[in-house]
Design a protein around this motif. Structure first.
Motif, mmCIF file in Angstrom:
data_model
loop_
_atom_site.group_PDB
_atom_site.id
_atom_site.type_symbol
_atom_site.label_atom_id
_atom_site.label_comp_id
_atom_site.label_asym_id
_atom_site.label_seq_id
_atom_site.Cartn_x
_atom_site.Cartn_y
_atom_site.Cartn_z
ATOM 1 N N HIS A 29 0.848 -1.185 0.000
ATOM 2 C CA HIS A 29 0.000 0.000 0.000
ATOM 3 C C HIS A 29 0.881 1.232 0.000
ATOM 4 O O HIS A 29 1.608 1.487 0.961
ATOM 5 N N GLY A 30 0.818 1.982 -1.098
ATOM 6 C CA GLY A 30 1.565 3.235 -1.191
ATOM 7 C C GLY A 30 0.737 4.345 -0.568
ATOM 8 O O GLY A 30 -0.422 4.541 -0.929
ATOM 9 N N VAL A 31 1.316 5.057 0.375
ATOM 10 C CA VAL A 31 0.611 6.135 1.059
ATOM 11 C C VAL A 31 1.293 7.452 0.715
ATOM 12 O O VAL A 31 2.508 7.604 0.883
ATOM 13 N N ASP A 32 0.505 8.390 0.226
ATOM 14 C CA ASP A 32 1.002 9.710 -0.157
ATOM 15 C C ASP A 32 0.280 10.751 0.689
ATOM 16 O O ASP A 32 -0.944 10.864 0.622
ATOM 17 N N VAL A 33 1.021 11.488 1.510
ATOM 18 C CA VAL A 33 0.435 12.527 2.350
ATOM 19 C C VAL A 33 0.916 13.875 1.836
ATOM 20 O O VAL A 33 2.110 14.153 1.829
ATOM 21 N N ARG A 34 -0.021 14.692 1.409
ATOM 22 C CA ARG A 34 0.293 16.029 0.912
ATOM 23 C C ARG A 34 -0.707 17.008 1.503
ATOM 24 O O ARG A 34 -1.902 16.888 1.268
ATOM 25 N N ASN A 35 -0.170 17.943 2.260
ATOM 26 C CA ASN A 35 -0.996 18.928 2.955
ATOM 27 C C ASN A 35 -2.053 18.217 3.798
ATOM 28 O O ASN A 35 -1.728 17.454 4.679
ATOM 29 N N SER A 36 -3.308 18.412 3.490
ATOM 30 C CA SER A 36 -4.371 17.804 4.293
ATOM 31 C C SER A 36 -4.981 16.570 3.631
ATOM 32 O O SER A 36 -5.997 16.061 4.091
ATOM 33 N N ARG A 41 -2.813 3.878 -2.318
ATOM 34 C CA ARG A 41 -3.006 3.082 -3.537
ATOM 35 C C ARG A 41 -2.391 1.702 -3.349
ATOM 36 O O ARG A 41 -1.309 1.564 -2.794
ATOM 37 N N LEU A 42 -3.089 0.713 -3.859
ATOM 38 C CA LEU A 42 -2.610 -0.661 -3.820
ATOM 39 C C LEU A 42 -1.612 -0.878 -4.959
ATOM 40 O O LEU A 42 -1.885 -0.512 -6.099
ATOM 41 N N LYS A 43 -0.460 -1.448 -4.627
ATOM 42 C CA LYS A 43 0.585 -1.755 -5.607
ATOM 43 C C LYS A 43 0.990 -3.222 -5.450
ATOM 44 O O LYS A 43 1.955 -3.547 -4.769
ATOM 45 N N PRO A 44 0.246 -4.151 -6.070
ATOM 46 C CA PRO A 44 0.569 -5.577 -5.936
ATOM 47 C C PRO A 44 1.877 -5.949 -6.643
ATOM 48 O O PRO A 44 2.151 -5.484 -7.741
ATOM 49 N N ILE A 45 2.670 -6.779 -5.972
ATOM 50 C CA ILE A 45 3.905 -7.314 -6.529
ATOM 51 C C ILE A 45 3.679 -8.793 -6.830
ATOM 52 O O ILE A 45 3.298 -9.551 -5.943
ATOM 53 N N GLN A 46 3.916 -9.188 -8.079
ATOM 54 C CA GLN A 46 3.825 -10.601 -8.463
ATOM 55 C C GLN A 46 5.229 -11.189 -8.472
ATOM 56 O O GLN A 46 6.139 -10.615 -9.071
ATOM 57 N N VAL A 47 5.405 -12.307 -7.803
ATOM 58 C CA VAL A 47 6.684 -13.016 -7.809
ATOM 59 C C VAL A 47 6.520 -14.318 -8.586
ATOM 60 O O VAL A 47 5.628 -15.114 -8.291
ATOM 61 N N ILE A 95 12.117 0.824 -5.328
ATOM 62 C CA ILE A 95 12.426 1.683 -6.483
ATOM 63 C C ILE A 95 11.508 1.342 -7.650
ATOM 64 O O ILE A 95 10.967 2.243 -8.309
ATOM 65 N N ARG A 96 11.323 0.064 -7.904
ATOM 66 C CA ARG A 96 10.442 -0.351 -9.017
ATOM 67 C C ARG A 96 8.999 0.069 -8.781
ATOM 68 O O ARG A 96 8.305 0.468 -9.708
ATOM 69 N N ILE A 97 8.531 -0.017 -7.542
ATOM 70 C CA ILE A 97 7.164 0.404 -7.225
ATOM 71 C C ILE A 97 7.018 1.910 -7.451
ATOM 72 O O ILE A 97 6.048 2.377 -8.049
ATOM 73 N N ALA A 98 7.998 2.658 -6.997
ATOM 74 C CA ALA A 98 7.958 4.121 -7.194
ATOM 75 C C ALA A 98 7.984 4.491 -8.660
ATOM 76 O O ALA A 98 7.357 5.484 -9.075
ATOM 77 N N ASP A 99 8.683 3.702 -9.476
ATOM 78 C CA ASP A 99 8.794 3.988 -10.904
ATOM 79 C C ASP A 99 7.580 3.552 -11.714
ATOM 80 O O ASP A 99 7.477 3.903 -12.887
ATOM 81 N N CYS A 100 6.667 2.778 -11.127
ATOM 82 C CA CYS A 100 5.577 2.203 -11.919
ATOM 83 C C CYS A 100 4.430 3.178 -12.183
ATOM 84 O O CYS A 100 3.465 2.818 -12.824
ATOM 85 N N GLY A 101 4.517 4.386 -11.683
ATOM 86 C CA GLY A 101 3.497 5.374 -11.994
ATOM 87 C C GLY A 101 2.517 5.577 -10.852
ATOM 88 O O GLY A 101 2.628 4.983 -9.789
ATOM 89 N N GLY A 102 1.584 6.475 -11.086
ATOM 90 C CA GLY A 102 0.623 6.822 -10.048
ATOM 91 C C GLY A 102 1.229 7.808 -9.074
ATOM 92 O O GLY A 102 2.305 8.353 -9.274
ATOM 93 N N GLY A 103 0.537 8.047 -7.993
ATOM 94 C CA GLY A 103 0.958 9.033 -7.014
ATOM 95 C C GLY A 103 2.040 8.540 -6.093
ATOM 96 O O GLY A 103 2.502 9.281 -5.239
ATOM 97 N N HIS A 104 2.483 7.289 -6.209
ATOM 98 C CA HIS A 104 3.451 6.748 -5.260
ATOM 99 C C HIS A 104 4.643 6.207 -5.991
ATOM 100 O O HIS A 104 4.882 5.130 -6.194
#
Length: 104
Positions: A29-36, A41-47, A95-104
């Motif tokens: 779960h990517g959590v983005d806190v900005r101001n208020s 967002r859910l970021k599933p990793i497949q292995v 790093i890969r999760i951060a690079d995959c797009g979206g707000g996180h």
């Protein structure tokens, strides 16, 4: 067959055995806190695991298993092919999760 379930990455990684082809999904779960505003967002990793002791014929069948698993697991943010537990390093995955797009 379900091998395990839980909330701990280390336990998830430990469930992959050296003599099997296995597939799994771990929900991050990517959590983005900005101001208020807080956005989660859910970021599933497949292995896609092919253990280091898996024989050549089984390795060939792993490709078909990966395709079948991919048809079940939808919305995957990051897919990782792994043969050793060191292939599942949390810093590299972050790093890969951060690079995959979206707000996180």
């Amino acid at each position: 067959t379900t091998v395990g379930a839980g909330t701990d990455w280390d336990a998830f990684v430990a469930s992959f055995t050296p003599d099997e082809c296995m597939w799994g999904v771990f929900a991050v779960h990517g959590v983005d806190v900005r101001n208020s505003v807080t956005s989660t967002r859910l970021k599933p990793i497949q292995v896609n695991w092919v253990g280091p002791n898996v024989k050549a014929m089984q390795r060939a069948k792993a490709i078909e298993g990966q395709r079948l698993f991919g048809s079940i697991a939808k919305g995957i943010a990051v897919s990782v092919d792994a043969e050793e537990r060191t292939d599942l390093d949390t810093k590299q995955l972050a790093i890969r999760i951060a690079d995959c797009g979206g707000g996180h």
